[in-house]
Design an enzyme around this catalytic site. Structure first.
Site, short mmCIF file in Angstrom:
data_model
loop_
_atom_site.label_atom_id
_atom_site.label_comp_id
_atom_site.label_asym_id
_atom_site.label_seq_id
_atom_site.Cartn_x
_atom_site.Cartn_y
_atom_site.Cartn_z
N GLU A 97 1.91 -9.40 2.36
CA GLU A 97 0.91 -8.39 2.00
C GLU A 97 -0.15 -8.35 3.10
OE1 GLU A 97 -2.16 -7.28 -1.70
OE2 GLU A 97 -0.85 -9.03 -1.84
N ASN B 137 -1.80 -6.05 -4.48
CA ASN B 137 -2.97 -5.27 -4.87
C ASN B 137 -3.38 -4.29 -3.79
OD1 ASN B 137 -2.94 -6.87 -7.16
ND2 ASN B 137 -4.66 -8.15 -6.52
N ASN C 208 2.19 -1.45 -8.10
CA ASN C 208 2.01 -2.90 -8.23
C ASN C 208 1.03 -3.20 -9.35
OD1 ASN C 208 1.93 -5.81 -7.08
ND2 ASN C 208 -0.22 -5.22 -7.15
N GLU C 209 1.42 -4.04 -10.30
CA GLU C 209 0.53 -4.57 -11.35
C GLU C 209 -0.38 -3.49 -11.93
OE1 GLU C 209 -1.45 -8.10 -9.92
OE2 GLU C 209 0.41 -9.23 -9.78
N TYR D 211 2.19 -17.01 -11.66
CA TYR D 211 1.73 -18.13 -10.84
C TYR D 211 1.29 -19.27 -11.76
CZ TYR D 211 1.39 -14.56 -7.18
OH TYR D 211 1.67 -13.55 -6.29
N GLU E 167 6.92 -11.68 -7.67
CA GLU E 167 5.83 -12.58 -7.27
C GLU E 167 5.95 -13.84 -8.11
OE1 GLU E 167 1.77 -11.24 -6.98
OE2 GLU E 167 2.38 -9.20 -6.40
N GLN F 76 3.38 -16.02 -1.12
CA GLN F 76 3.91 -15.13 -0.09
C GLN F 76 4.61 -15.94 0.97
OE1 GLN F 76 1.07 -12.13 1.16
NE2 GLN F 76 0.43 -11.73 -0.93
#
Length: 506
Positions: free
Chosen positions: A31, A76, A176-177, A248, A296, A353
């Site tokens: 990212e 993000n 994304n999200e 996460y 992710e 990442q």
């Protein structure tokens, strides 16, 4: 094994197949965040930089991991990204306020540069489109720019930028999200479902060969999970190929036994998303399976406090630079095991990442690159976890922790590569003080012998690797052995293991 061992059993058979493993399960993510791009993969002044400004030392480590696909450019960041800023002559590109991480984006690396990098790193791209501040129009234009052969405005613009041939990017994320309040352009499930459907419709008209990933919940802790999945899939089920999962974990309470059990939460998350997908399949009388893109996943918590102190509007500051411990590597190994055990439905996954930002690879600006503790389970599973995932029948002693009950000390996954005549057992021993002696029935693999037993172990749960001191690295002195159709796996206390067997050549 004396007093300091506990025993478990496992049966492995060629017929107990879960699925062919999609190599993209070993994907990663870059990212425009922190030093992932600038100072990570791209540093024109670096001694190892090539003619495009890419760090060759980093490329070498990425190639070592055999990363099959990399998600880009966010994250993000993509929810306010204008892709047009990152193409064309570099001197003409605007500097922008990057609002997701409150930095300055110089746009010196964009779509074409990233495609150049992926070719050098032997990987493919999973491209994300902005469904936060933008929508159908920007997405279809970007796809035309990257994938259309020529003879149209956007494809000819690509050619004028020096890229005669289309990039042929095959996997695309629809935002994304989008459920996250932190996300620019956050949507309700209905708003997102409608927008994702219309965007997918337009993109498939531009290039029918692409695969599309629709946004799932930002994590299983979201208050709208799994209702978000159910409602968005009402719209996107027939146009998307995958739904995304993000998760996460961190050891915030410094409870190692509980931390090592968190892969069980990941397992439950996957089960719930599969059940939700299959409910919508039944409701729609569909014949199509929805597959999962766990795009992710990692450990992320070490850098949370220092990130609060970063001065806003700086360029490529050190953000999300978790320094990983030995225990983090064990959980990463178990998370990889979890993905393999669900390889019938999880077809894509991205460790988030790849470089510097919650990453297996770290760099110093102008200096060296090195392997974090989590590099090793990722490396071995990616390189040797290719083939068919087998479902082992496991009997293991268990423990209870703060958040989990019946946690097996033995956490395995098994991969059979028929072409190479290779059987690989990956195993985490979660026991903090006892060796795990595992009686493994491998009668179905007559004539197989141990090629290597790799062990990742350390006395200190908090041991880390730095540029100058690699405290945590694997050794190949594992003590497992084969006798009379039985593999005895000797897995040291608090360790991650890979036992690789190959067939004796007659």
């Amino acid at each position: 094994m004396g007093k300091s061992s506990i025993k478990a059993k496992m049966v492995i058979d060629k017929e107990f197949q879960i699925s062919e493993i999609d190599p993209r399960i070993y994907g990663s993510f870059i990212e425009h965040l922190g030093r992932a791009v600038y100072g990570g993969i791209y540093e024109p002044e670096h001694p190892t930089a090539d003619e495009h400004g890419f760090r060759q030392d980093v490329i070498d480590l990425v190639k070592e991991l055999q990363v099959p696909i990399v998600r880009y450019p966010g994250g993000n960041m993509v929810s306010a990204y204008n892709w047009e800023d990152g193409v064309g002559p570099k001197e003409d590109r605007p500097r922008r306020l990057e609002l997701a991480w409150r930095t300055i984006e110089t746009n010196q690396v964009g779509t074409n540069e990233f495609m150049d990098w992926t070719k050098k790193a032997n990987t493919d791209v999973m491209m994300a489109v902005n469904l936060g501040t933008r929508g159908v129009d920007a997405a279809r234009n970007l796809l035309e720019y990257t994938n259309h052969p020529g003879g149209t405005y956007w494809s000819d613009l690509r050619k004028s930028h020096g890229y005669e041939d289309p990039h042929n990017i095959k996997v695309w994320c629809l935002g994304n999200e989008m459920d996250g309040p932190w996300q620019l352009g956050q949507k309700t499930a209905h708003e997102y479902g409608r927008l994702a459907y219309e965007t997918a419709k337009a993109m498939r008209l531009v290039d029918p060969s692409i695969e599309l990933v629709t946004c799932g919940s930002s994590s299983s802790q979201m208050p709208t999970f799994p209702e978000w999945e159910a409602e968005t899939l009402e719209h996107t089920y027939e146009v998307a190929d995958y739904i995304s999962l993000h998760q996460y974990y961190g050891n915030r309470s410094d409870d190692t036994a509980n931390f090592l059990a968190k892969s069980m939460d990941m397992d439950n998350f996957i089960h719930t998303v599969i059940a939700t997908c299959d409910y919508i399949k039944a409701k729609k009388r569909s014949k199509k399976n929805m597959y999962l893109s766990f795009d992710e996943w990692n450990v992320w918590f070490h850098s949370n406090n220092q990130d609060k102190e970063i001065e806003p509007w700086s360029i490529a500051p050190p953000q999300l630079e978790d320094v990983y411990t030995f225990e983090d590597a064990l959980l990463v190994g178990s998370m990889l095991n979890t993905l393999l055990r669900h390889s019938d439905r999880v077809k894509i996954a991205c460790m988030a990442q790849l470089v510097n930002v919650i990453a297996p690879i770290m760099t110093e600006n102008g200096g060296g690159a090195w392997k974090q503790t989590i590099f090793y389970p990722y490396f071995y599973t990616s390189v040797y976890g290719r083939g068919v995932a087998l479902n082992p029948v496991v009997s293991s002693p268990k423990y209870d922790s703060k958040d989990f009950t019946d946690v097996p000390y033995l956490d395995p996954s098994v991969v059979y590569n028929e072409e190479k005549e290779e059987l690989v057992v990956f195993a985490t021993n979660r026991h903090l003080s006892e060796t795990l002696e595992v009686d493994i029935d491998i009668r179905a693999f007559e004539g197989y012998e141990i090629a290597e037993h790799v062990v990742l172990e350390h006395e200190n749960a908090k041991a880390v690797n730095t540029a100058t001191d690699e405290q945590v690295k694997p050794h190949t002195n594992g003590e497992s052995f084969v006798q009379d159709g039985k593999l005895t796996g000797i897995f040291p206390k608090f360790s991650w293991n890979m036992v690789r067997l190959t067939k004796k050549q007659s």
